[in-house]
Design an enzyme around this catalytic site. Sequence first.
Site, PDB file in Angstrom:
ATOM      1  N   SER A  60       1.012  -1.713   0.286  1.00  0.00           N
ATOM      2  CA  SER A  60       0.096   0.037  -0.090  1.00  0.00           C
ATOM      3  C   SER A  60       1.055   1.420  -0.223  1.00  0.00           C
ATOM      4  CB  SER A  60      -1.049   0.019   0.847  1.00  0.00           C
ATOM      5  OG  SER A  60      -2.180  -1.295   0.819  1.00  0.00           O
ATOM      6  N   LYS A  63       0.606   3.786  -2.534  1.00  0.00           N
ATOM      7  CA  LYS A  63      -0.990   5.057  -2.375  1.00  0.00           C
ATOM      8  C   LYS A  63       0.167   6.090  -2.742  1.00  0.00           C
ATOM      9  CE  LYS A  63      -4.777   2.260  -1.172  1.00  0.00           C
ATOM     10  NZ  LYS A  63      -4.488   0.902  -0.316  1.00  0.00           N
ATOM     11  N   SER A 115      -5.890   3.537   4.456  1.00  0.00           N
ATOM     12  CA  SER A 115      -5.732   3.149   3.198  1.00  0.00           C
ATOM     13  C   SER A 115      -5.881   1.723   2.470  1.00  0.00           C
ATOM     14  CB  SER A 115      -4.858   1.967   3.523  1.00  0.00           C
ATOM     15  OG  SER A 115      -3.284   0.964   3.005  1.00  0.00           O
ATOM     16  N   LYS A 228       3.547   6.078   5.242  1.00  0.00           N
ATOM     17  CA  LYS A 228       1.875   5.798   4.621  1.00  0.00           C
ATOM     18  C   LYS A 228       2.725   4.616   5.110  1.00  0.00           C
ATOM     19  CE  LYS A 228      -1.940   4.114   2.648  1.00  0.00           C
ATOM     20  NZ  LYS A 228      -1.778   2.876   4.036  1.00  0.00           N
TER      21      LYS A 228
END
Length: 419
Positions: A60, A63, A115, A228
């Site tokens: 993720s 992203k 997320s 993140k």
Amino acid sequence: MRKTVIFILTFILSISLIISSAKANSIPPSVSADGVILMDATTGNILYSKNKDVKYPPASTTKIMTALLALENCKLDEVVKVGKKPPLVDGSKIYIFENEKLTVKDLLYGLLLQSANDCAEALAEHISGSKENFAELMNKRAKELGCKNTTFKNAHGLYDDNHRTTAYDLALILKELIKHPEYKEISTTSIYYIPPTNQTGAKRPIWNKNKLVQKNSDSYYPECIGGKTGYTVQSKHSYVAAASRSNQTLIAILLHDTKHTYWSDVINLFNYGFNNFSLETFHSKGDSLGTYSINKNTEIPIVSAETSFYVKDKNSDEEPQFKINDQSLIKGDFKKGDIILDASILYKNKNVGTLKIASNVDYSSNNNLLASFKNTQITSSGLLKIASCVAIGALVVAFISVRLKKRFKKKRKKFKHIH
């Protein structure tokens, strides 16, 4: 006497401990992730790395590229109508509905805090029409940012054999993303409520999974300006983050972490960076850099075209230098302020940046003498001296001229008298 000896020994021991502590702080910390980088965000200088160019599945952390493209291509209040596919995506999501209308801002909060894969696909379809087209846009933008070992196949990071990037490439993407103040605001928000939509009658709470921005977390790091997380079974744990202290911003990337120690590891990396390195101004815009020879008879004054920086090692007394990349300007025409040269910034025998150089005078290859005259940078007092010299010279010439005329007249009279 005994007290004196004890005092001296205690003093020596204290100094030794201080020196040992300083040396320990200057050693990079141990990090469990396989792909790691610590980068200065202003200069792009690498302060620490491990397997920085090895390709790993990023999960993720993908992203951050999705967020960058959303901020570059959309307005925050832009309305997105959700299609059929985003609600069906696997993995983490906030459960949006087909035909639901949400703003780009709401989707970004879902993307970065929770997320949410469904938010990622909704943004991808809104921007590019399909997730496949969006992946092409991701790869195009990655190349523009200097990424050389990245291939994105989707907007969310769910595992794909061909979905790969590196610690260095992700650092370049995050370096660009943190230029957007909207990202910092969203990414450091602890909790956000998506307002009611055409499909839901209640507010939707979203919590930030980034422990570095949670004040009640044992991993809270006040200087963190965004981060993140990422995880899939195949990708292992990953984490990207940025932190600012004083005038310096650092970026940390950790990929393929099998031990899940990235919370403490990233804090240790940031502390190592801030404790051992500082961002310093090399030259401010307009600083004089001396002169540059265009030919044997002409030198022009040059100045720094922009403010440049370098990362100083706090444990070293060495100073940076610059080396102009030679370029012929004989046939050039330029004005004061035009960028005409560039130089390499050298620090500790390494090229750590580029210095743009501008001319401090107008120059024309068709009129070198005029340019040379301008290059002398005459001051007002200098002009007075030149004017005085010219005036004195004129008086001398006039005096000599009068004397010569008188002598000529006398000779002429004598000549007439003899004949």
